[in-house]
Design a protein around this motif. Structure first.
Motif, PDB file in Angstrom:
ATOM      1  N   PRO A  60      16.051  26.455   8.656  1.00  0.00           N
ATOM      2  CA  PRO A  60      17.332  26.220   7.958  1.00  0.00           C
ATOM      3  C   PRO A  60      18.525  26.867   8.649  1.00  0.00           C
ATOM      4  O   PRO A  60      19.646  26.348   8.561  1.00  0.00           O
ATOM      5  CB  PRO A  60      17.093  26.844   6.577  1.00  0.00           C
ATOM      6  CG  PRO A  60      15.612  26.735   6.368  1.00  0.00           C
ATOM      7  CD  PRO A  60      15.030  26.981   7.728  1.00  0.00           C
ATOM      8  N   LEU A  61      18.314  27.983   9.345  1.00  0.00           N
ATOM      9  CA  LEU A  61      19.413  28.634  10.069  1.00  0.00           C
ATOM     10  C   LEU A  61      19.856  27.792  11.267  1.00  0.00           C
ATOM     11  O   LEU A  61      21.032  27.801  11.636  1.00  0.00           O
ATOM     12  CB  LEU A  61      18.986  30.023  10.545  1.00  0.00           C
ATOM     13  CG  LEU A  61      18.614  31.034   9.451  1.00  0.00           C
ATOM     14  CD1 LEU A  61      18.218  32.370  10.077  1.00  0.00           C
ATOM     15  CD2 LEU A  61      19.779  31.241   8.484  1.00  0.00           C
ATOM     16  N   GLU A  89       8.598  18.310   5.533  1.00  0.00           N
ATOM     17  CA  GLU A  89       9.609  18.473   4.483  1.00  0.00           C
ATOM     18  C   GLU A  89      10.999  18.599   5.082  1.00  0.00           C
ATOM     19  O   GLU A  89      11.973  18.031   4.571  1.00  0.00           O
ATOM     20  CB  GLU A  89       9.287  19.709   3.630  1.00  0.00           C
ATOM     21  CG  GLU A  89       8.098  19.535   2.709  1.00  0.00           C
ATOM     22  CD  GLU A  89       8.307  18.409   1.708  1.00  0.00           C
ATOM     23  OE1 GLU A  89       9.410  18.335   1.123  1.00  0.00           O
ATOM     24  OE2 GLU A  89       7.369  17.600   1.532  1.00  0.00           O
ATOM     25  N   PHE A  90      11.110  19.365   6.165  1.00  0.00           N
ATOM     26  CA  PHE A  90      12.412  19.512   6.832  1.00  0.00           C
ATOM     27  C   PHE A  90      12.904  18.172   7.368  1.00  0.00           C
ATOM     28  O   PHE A  90      14.097  17.868   7.305  1.00  0.00           O
ATOM     29  CB  PHE A  90      12.307  20.521   7.988  1.00  0.00           C
ATOM     30  CG  PHE A  90      12.198  21.948   7.544  1.00  0.00           C
ATOM     31  CD1 PHE A  90      12.998  22.447   6.519  1.00  0.00           C
ATOM     32  CD2 PHE A  90      11.305  22.811   8.157  1.00  0.00           C
ATOM     33  CE1 PHE A  90      12.915  23.761   6.115  1.00  0.00           C
ATOM     34  CE2 PHE A  90      11.208  24.138   7.757  1.00  0.00           C
ATOM     35  CZ  PHE A  90      12.010  24.615   6.732  1.00  0.00           C
ATOM     36  N   GLU A  91      11.990  17.369   7.905  1.00  0.00           N
ATOM     37  CA  GLU A  91      12.371  16.073   8.456  1.00  0.00           C
ATOM     38  C   GLU A  91      12.930  15.165   7.363  1.00  0.00           C
ATOM     39  O   GLU A  91      13.885  14.402   7.592  1.00  0.00           O
ATOM     40  CB  GLU A  91      11.172  15.413   9.136  1.00  0.00           C
ATOM     41  CG  GLU A  91      11.514  14.125   9.858  1.00  0.00           C
ATOM     42  CD  GLU A  91      10.303  13.480  10.518  1.00  0.00           C
ATOM     43  OE1 GLU A  91      10.464  12.900  11.600  1.00  0.00           O
ATOM     44  OE2 GLU A  91       9.202  13.564   9.940  1.00  0.00           O
ATOM     45  N   ILE A  97      16.830  16.142  12.080  1.00  0.00           N
ATOM     46  CA  ILE A  97      15.562  16.739  12.506  1.00  0.00           C
ATOM     47  C   ILE A  97      14.566  15.647  12.889  1.00  0.00           C
ATOM     48  O   ILE A  97      14.396  14.661  12.163  1.00  0.00           O
ATOM     49  CB  ILE A  97      14.971  17.649  11.411  1.00  0.00           C
ATOM     50  CG1 ILE A  97      15.727  18.974  11.369  1.00  0.00           C
ATOM     51  CG2 ILE A  97      13.481  17.911  11.650  1.00  0.00           C
ATOM     52  CD1 ILE A  97      15.165  19.986  10.397  1.00  0.00           C
ATOM     53  N   LYS A  98      13.939  15.823  14.030  1.00  0.00           N
ATOM     54  CA  LYS A  98      12.907  14.903  14.505  1.00  0.00           C
ATOM     55  C   LYS A  98      11.603  15.683  14.649  1.00  0.00           C
ATOM     56  O   LYS A  98      11.589  16.787  15.195  1.00  0.00           O
ATOM     57  CB  LYS A  98      13.312  14.305  15.854  1.00  0.00           C
ATOM     58  CG  LYS A  98      12.270  13.379  16.463  1.00  0.00           C
ATOM     59  CD  LYS A  98      12.727  12.879  17.832  1.00  0.00           C
ATOM     60  CE  LYS A  98      13.960  12.006  17.708  1.00  0.00           C
ATOM     61  NZ  LYS A  98      14.369  11.461  19.032  1.00  0.00           N
ATOM     62  N   LEU A  99      10.523  15.136  14.167  1.00  0.00           N
ATOM     63  CA  LEU A  99       9.229  15.806  14.201  1.00  0.00           C
ATOM     64  C   LEU A  99       8.329  15.192  15.258  1.00  0.00           C
ATOM     65  O   LEU A  99       8.201  13.969  15.356  1.00  0.00           O
ATOM     66  CB  LEU A  99       8.551  15.718  12.828  1.00  0.00           C
ATOM     67  CG  LEU A  99       7.129  16.273  12.718  1.00  0.00           C
ATOM     68  CD1 LEU A  99       7.085  17.742  13.104  1.00  0.00           C
ATOM     69  CD2 LEU A  99       6.599  16.074  11.293  1.00  0.00           C
ATOM     70  N   ASP A 132      12.158  29.898  20.263  1.00  0.00           N
ATOM     71  CA  ASP A 132      10.803  29.966  19.709  1.00  0.00           C
ATOM     72  C   ASP A 132      10.837  29.858  18.194  1.00  0.00           C
ATOM     73  O   ASP A 132      11.870  30.085  17.552  1.00  0.00           O
ATOM     74  CB  ASP A 132      10.125  31.271  20.126  1.00  0.00           C
ATOM     75  CG  ASP A 132       9.707  31.267  21.582  1.00  0.00           C
ATOM     76  OD1 ASP A 132       9.632  30.173  22.182  1.00  0.00           O
ATOM     77  OD2 ASP A 132       9.446  32.355  22.133  1.00  0.00           O
ATOM     78  N   ALA A 133       9.677  29.552  17.632  1.00  0.00           N
ATOM     79  CA  ALA A 133       9.596  29.349  16.195  1.00  0.00           C
ATOM     80  C   ALA A 133       9.859  30.615  15.399  1.00  0.00           C
ATOM     81  O   ALA A 133      10.249  30.557  14.231  1.00  0.00           O
ATOM     82  CB  ALA A 133       8.220  28.779  15.826  1.00  0.00           C
ATOM     83  N   ASP A 134       9.648  31.776  16.008  1.00  0.00           N
ATOM     84  CA  ASP A 134       9.876  33.034  15.301  1.00  0.00           C
ATOM     85  C   ASP A 134      11.229  33.653  15.646  1.00  0.00           C
ATOM     86  O   ASP A 134      11.452  34.842  15.437  1.00  0.00           O
ATOM     87  CB  ASP A 134       8.756  34.035  15.615  1.00  0.00           C
ATOM     88  CG  ASP A 134       8.665  34.372  17.096  1.00  0.00           C
ATOM     89  OD1 ASP A 134       9.308  33.673  17.905  1.00  0.00           O
ATOM     90  OD2 ASP A 134       7.951  35.329  17.431  1.00  0.00           O
ATOM     91  N   CYS A 135      12.144  32.839  16.175  1.00  0.00           N
ATOM     92  CA  CYS A 135      13.477  33.311  16.566  1.00  0.00           C
ATOM     93  C   CYS A 135      14.553  32.701  15.679  1.00  0.00           C
ATOM     94  O   CYS A 135      14.372  31.617  15.112  1.00  0.00           O
ATOM     95  CB  CYS A 135      13.776  32.940  18.019  1.00  0.00           C
ATOM     96  SG  CYS A 135      12.742  33.783  19.227  1.00  0.00           S
ATOM     97  N   TYR A 136      15.678  33.384  15.617  1.00  0.00           N
ATOM     98  CA  TYR A 136      16.835  32.843  14.906  1.00  0.00           C
ATOM     99  C   TYR A 136      18.105  33.232  15.651  1.00  0.00           C
ATOM    100  O   TYR A 136      18.172  34.293  16.269  1.00  0.00           O
ATOM    101  CB  TYR A 136      16.877  33.351  13.463  1.00  0.00           C
ATOM    102  CG  TYR A 136      17.041  34.843  13.326  1.00  0.00           C
ATOM    103  CD1 TYR A 136      18.301  35.428  13.216  1.00  0.00           C
ATOM    104  CD2 TYR A 136      15.924  35.687  13.308  1.00  0.00           C
ATOM    105  CE1 TYR A 136      18.443  36.803  13.086  1.00  0.00           C
ATOM    106  CE2 TYR A 136      16.066  37.063  13.184  1.00  0.00           C
ATOM    107  CZ  TYR A 136      17.325  37.610  13.071  1.00  0.00           C
ATOM    108  OH  TYR A 136      17.466  38.974  12.960  1.00  0.00           O
ATOM    109  N   PRO A 137      19.125  32.374  15.619  1.00  0.00           N
ATOM    110  CA  PRO A 137      20.374  32.684  16.318  1.00  0.00           C
ATOM    111  C   PRO A 137      21.174  33.737  15.568  1.00  0.00           C
ATOM    112  O   PRO A 137      21.135  33.816  14.335  1.00  0.00           O
ATOM    113  CB  PRO A 137      21.111  31.340  16.332  1.00  0.00           C
ATOM    114  CG  PRO A 137      20.564  30.596  15.161  1.00  0.00           C
ATOM    115  CD  PRO A 137      19.135  31.034  15.016  1.00  0.00           C
ATOM    116  N   THR A 138      21.918  34.535  16.320  1.00  0.00           N
ATOM    117  CA  THR A 138      22.694  35.609  15.716  1.00  0.00           C
ATOM    118  C   THR A 138      23.948  35.105  15.014  1.00  0.00           C
ATOM    119  O   THR A 138      24.549  35.826  14.224  1.00  0.00           O
ATOM    120  CB  THR A 138      23.083  36.651  16.788  1.00  0.00           C
ATOM    121  OG1 THR A 138      23.673  37.774  16.155  1.00  0.00           O
ATOM    122  CG2 THR A 138      24.080  36.073  17.769  1.00  0.00           C
TER     123      THR A 138
END
Length: 368
Positions: A60-61, A89-91, A97-99, A132-138
């Motif tokens: 979501p971020l 669900e996000f798609e 969003i493309k899955l 990466d999947a465990d990252c988020y932008p600042t």
């Protein structure tokens, strides 16, 4: 004997000076970047394998980014948890969003590079931004800041992937110090026209660069290296630039146990053995000069050989290294680790030495 060690100490100090002031200083003392926003369509690519808890928080971020034209390509690499369910669900929830669903392939089973290749081919835009999947932008300006560095010639952008701070944790400070040192190295070399690596937590490039080197084909059998080995192969002084504005950083949670971090370092070091010859040489020379300086300084001071000269050399060396890294730390929001610099450096030197010898006797485990 001690006279020889004394002159060797002077030699390795000069080598350290060249690294920290001439090479790393290209980044450390560089002026703060002014972004030049562009409206290039961007595809943000995220590959996940059993990262349900992380993607629920961080996708979501990504959607909230302040950028006019972007899609998010979510790649599920045969997850066995609820990652695929969340992606689906996000798609449904977000139109941009493309899955991409990756099934186990007998030839490429468990290979992140295979999954990323499918995602890159599925992306609709030519300019790709990876995390990466465990990252988020600042910030919400992450895409804008990273994409602003693309030009007709600059088609690979190296960003900074930071780690979250854990108060009171020495290991956390050590991990962040190493991340700071590594970034100072690859940013510095990139700015003098010899880029050699980047991190998949924050990396952007034009798709043409991927196909120009036939993707990951030359190192597909190696589980790691989708980021640094690709950059090592595809980048050069003409097509590569760096982005270090504070709005462009990504963050992720670092390892919380020494064993987990040590195993991670083993993977990184084993991958570096596949770098180009010059890059392997300059990395080895830097580490050798660090280790040699420490050992020689201890020996000469312990036996008080030319100590009135050796002591100023030691102090001078720590002064210019501390200054160079201090400026870099200010740019990368890591100022608190610099206060611990001598302890962090010594600990890191012997950790890398341990990693080197451990990798000789056993192979590290890679992608999940």
């Amino acid at each position: 004997m001690f006279d020889i060690l004394f002159y060797v100490l002077i030699g390795v100090t000069v080598i350290q000076l060249l690294y920290y002031v001439i090479v790393f200083g290209k980044f450390s003392f560089a002026k703060v970047q002014k972004s030049n926003p562009k409206r290039i369509p961007i595809s943000v690519i995220v590959c996940a394998k059993n990262e349900g808890e992380q993607v629920q928080k961080f996708v979501p971020l990504l959607v909230e980014q302040n950028y006019p034209d972007f899609e998010i390509v979510l790649i599920d690499d045969s997850s066995s948890d609820n990652t695929l369910d969340l992606f689906e669900e996000f798609e449904k929830q977000y139109s941009n969003i493309k899955l991409v669903k990756v099934q186990n392939n007998e030839a490429f089973w468990g290979n992140k590079k295979f999954a990323l290749t499918l995602g890159i081919k599925a992306a609709k835009n030519d300019y790709l931004l990876f995390t990466d999947a465990d990252c988020y932008p600042t910030s919400k300006e992450w895409i804008k800041e990273m994409s602003s560095n693309f030009t007709l010639k600059k088609t690979i952008v190296l960003g900074y992937g930071a780690y979250e701070k854990i108060p009171g944790s020495f290991l956390n400070k050590l991990i962040r110090f190493e991340t700071l040192l590594t970034a100072t190295q690859y940013f510095g070399w990139a700015k003098i026209g010899k880029p050699y690596m980047g991190v998949g937590r924050n990396l952007a490039y034009k798709r043409d660069e991927f196909f120009r080197v036939n993707g990951f084909i030359d190192h597909m059998k190696l589980r790691s290296g989708d980021d640094d080995l690709f950059v090592n192969q595809a980048s050069n002084g003409e097509n590569t630039t760096v982005c270090f504005s504070k709005e462009s950083f990504t963050y992720s949670m670092p390892k919380t146990s020494f064993k987990e971090w040590f195993d991670q370092k083993r993977r990184h070091v084993s991958t570096a053995t596949y770098y180009k010859s010059f890059d392997r040489f300059q990395l080895a020379l830097f580490f050798f000069s660090q280790l040699s300086f420490l050992i020689l300084a201890i020996i000469l001071l312990a036996f008080q050989h030319q100590w009135m000269i050796v002591l100023p050399i030691v102090l001078f060396r720590y002064l210019f290294t501390w200054t160079s890294l201090g400026y870099a730390a200010n740019k990368l929001n890591e100022k608190d680790v610099i206060y611990w610099f001598p302890i962090m450096e010594i600990t890191l030197i012997f950790t890398h030495l341990n990693v080197f010898f451990t990798n000789i006797f056993s192979k590290p485990v890679h992608w999940k």
